[in-house]
Design a protein around this motif. Sequence first.
Motif, PDB file in Angstrom:
ATOM      1  N   THR A 155      -5.089  -8.011  -2.944  1.00 23.89           N
ATOM      2  CA  THR A 155      -4.016  -8.769  -3.591  1.00 23.89           C
ATOM      3  C   THR A 155      -3.963 -10.151  -2.968  1.00 23.89           C
ATOM      4  O   THR A 155      -4.713 -10.456  -2.029  1.00 23.89           O
ATOM      5  N   TYR A 182      -5.648  -2.471  -8.309  1.00 20.74           N
ATOM      6  CA  TYR A 182      -5.284  -1.112  -7.923  1.00 20.74           C
ATOM      7  C   TYR A 182      -6.339  -0.136  -8.423  1.00 20.74           C
ATOM      8  O   TYR A 182      -6.881  -0.297  -9.517  1.00 20.74           O
ATOM      9  N   LEU A 208       3.301   1.210 -12.377  1.00 23.22           N
ATOM     10  CA  LEU A 208       3.577   0.519 -11.116  1.00 23.22           C
ATOM     11  C   LEU A 208       5.012   0.708 -10.635  1.00 23.22           C
ATOM     12  O   LEU A 208       5.262   0.879  -9.438  1.00 23.22           O
ATOM     13  N   SER A 243      -5.290  -2.983 -13.389  1.00 25.21           N
ATOM     14  CA  SER A 243      -5.268  -4.427 -13.137  1.00 25.21           C
ATOM     15  C   SER A 243      -5.590  -5.133 -14.446  1.00 25.21           C
ATOM     16  O   SER A 243      -5.719  -4.499 -15.497  1.00 25.21           O
ATOM     17  N   LEU A 274      -1.427   5.436  -6.571  1.00 26.79           N
ATOM     18  CA  LEU A 274      -2.339   4.301  -6.669  1.00 26.79           C
ATOM     19  C   LEU A 274      -2.828   3.876  -5.296  1.00 26.79           C
ATOM     20  O   LEU A 274      -2.234   4.211  -4.269  1.00 26.79           O
ATOM     21  N   HIS A 325       2.389  -8.371  -6.062  1.00 28.36           N
ATOM     22  CA  HIS A 325       1.938  -7.013  -6.404  1.00 28.36           C
ATOM     23  C   HIS A 325       1.912  -6.737  -7.908  1.00 28.36           C
ATOM     24  O   HIS A 325       2.098  -5.606  -8.343  1.00 28.36           O
ATOM     25  N   ALA A 347       2.343   1.642  -3.477  1.00 25.75           N
ATOM     26  CA  ALA A 347       1.307   2.094  -4.411  1.00 25.75           C
ATOM     27  C   ALA A 347       1.027   3.580  -4.228  1.00 25.75           C
ATOM     28  O   ALA A 347       0.862   4.319  -5.214  1.00 25.75           O
ATOM     29  N   LEU A 394      -3.727   0.276  -3.392  1.00 29.05           N
ATOM     30  CA  LEU A 394      -3.747  -1.187  -3.448  1.00 29.05           C
ATOM     31  C   LEU A 394      -5.038  -1.660  -2.799  1.00 29.05           C
ATOM     32  O   LEU A 394      -5.212  -1.551  -1.585  1.00 29.05           O
ATOM     33  N   SER A 447      -3.193  -8.527  -8.308  1.00 28.30           N
ATOM     34  CA  SER A 447      -3.613  -7.423  -7.443  1.00 28.30           C
ATOM     35  C   SER A 447      -4.605  -6.521  -8.172  1.00 28.30           C
ATOM     36  O   SER A 447      -4.645  -6.485  -9.399  1.00 28.30           O
ATOM     37  N   SER A 456       0.838  -1.207   0.000  1.00 26.16           N
ATOM     38  CA  SER A 456       0.000   0.000   0.000  1.00 26.16           C
ATOM     39  C   SER A 456       0.869   1.252   0.000  1.00 26.16           C
ATOM     40  O   SER A 456       0.554   2.247  -0.680  1.00 26.16           O
TER      41      SER A 456
END
Length: 342
Positions: free
Chosen positions: A224, A250, A313, A270, A219, A243, A214, A221, A248, A211
């Motif tokens: 996941t 996002y 990412l 995703s 982002l 991740h 991200a 999270l 996951s 998290s």
Amino acid sequence: MYLFFLLLSDYLLIFIRIFAQKYKHMNSITSTDFTFENQKAVYKGKVRDVYTIGDDLLVMVATDRLSAFDVILPKGIPYKGQILNQIASENLELTRDIVPNWLLATPDPNVSVGLCCEPLKVEMVIRGYLAGHAAREYKAGKRSLCGMALPEGLVENAPLPSPIITPSTKADNGTHDEDISREDILKRGIVSAQDYELMERYTYALFKRGSELAHKRGLILVDTKYEFGKTKDGVVVLIDEVHTPDSSRYFYAEGYEERLRKGEPQRQLSKEFVRQWLIENGFQGRAGEQVPEMTNAHVKAISERYIELYEHLLGKRFVPSDTTDIQERIYKNVSEYLRSLL
């Protein structure tokens, strides 16, 4: 006139070279059949081919196969294997300080080599938001998921009071995930209480780290999954992908609150865009349904979307590997690495 045609032929040659350079990268790898030195076994999953080397090593090849609704789609996606392998390996390094993992090296863009582990047969799914499967169950009236109580009044895509672990276990053929509670896992002896408690601690710590990473990329999270295995020394370690957009979900942080307030769908980072395309074309993996046609243009668009996922990412530009002969490249790189261990 002769000079004109000479110049024209030069321009045509340049154009042909540019065209060839562009489209040679449409190559993909959808199957492997390697025989490495001291190889003992091969396991082929939905998207990865895993080679057991001796008693201690696994060579995991991330192919360009694309899976959705438990079905492998008919065409490979250029660079998908490289993208997932590199995202996973980078995140394994970024979390190594909080949990040991199986990874030893990445001798090729599509390949990770690591410790041979016995997988613990539980996927540790963790959710910080009411989305996806959890949202569908909640909408159907359920207020408990895998033994975890959910309060009344939750809104789809809203944060949960605190992250919850909703484990799943797979059938022996590895194709169907099944929700299961902590109590049932222990009652059935799928893993020991000691191992499960450790996996739980690791899962919460990994989700916290994920998290944070991200957040730095703008982002959220959402949820996941983590998979664990045991080394030959009995150490519980993190295995498989971590991740990635395939494992996951996002949300983009920008505009999240406004969309939530208006009850609008969230912008996701995703593999969900693949599922949505299939659903829109009448396919959800059910009996009698046909996978829609995957044109070269659509394959290219999916590949470009995966590159976008990578760059967002990891916060850096994607560098495509040489795909002239992927099989030969992988075999050469892996063989050289394995020889270096002797």
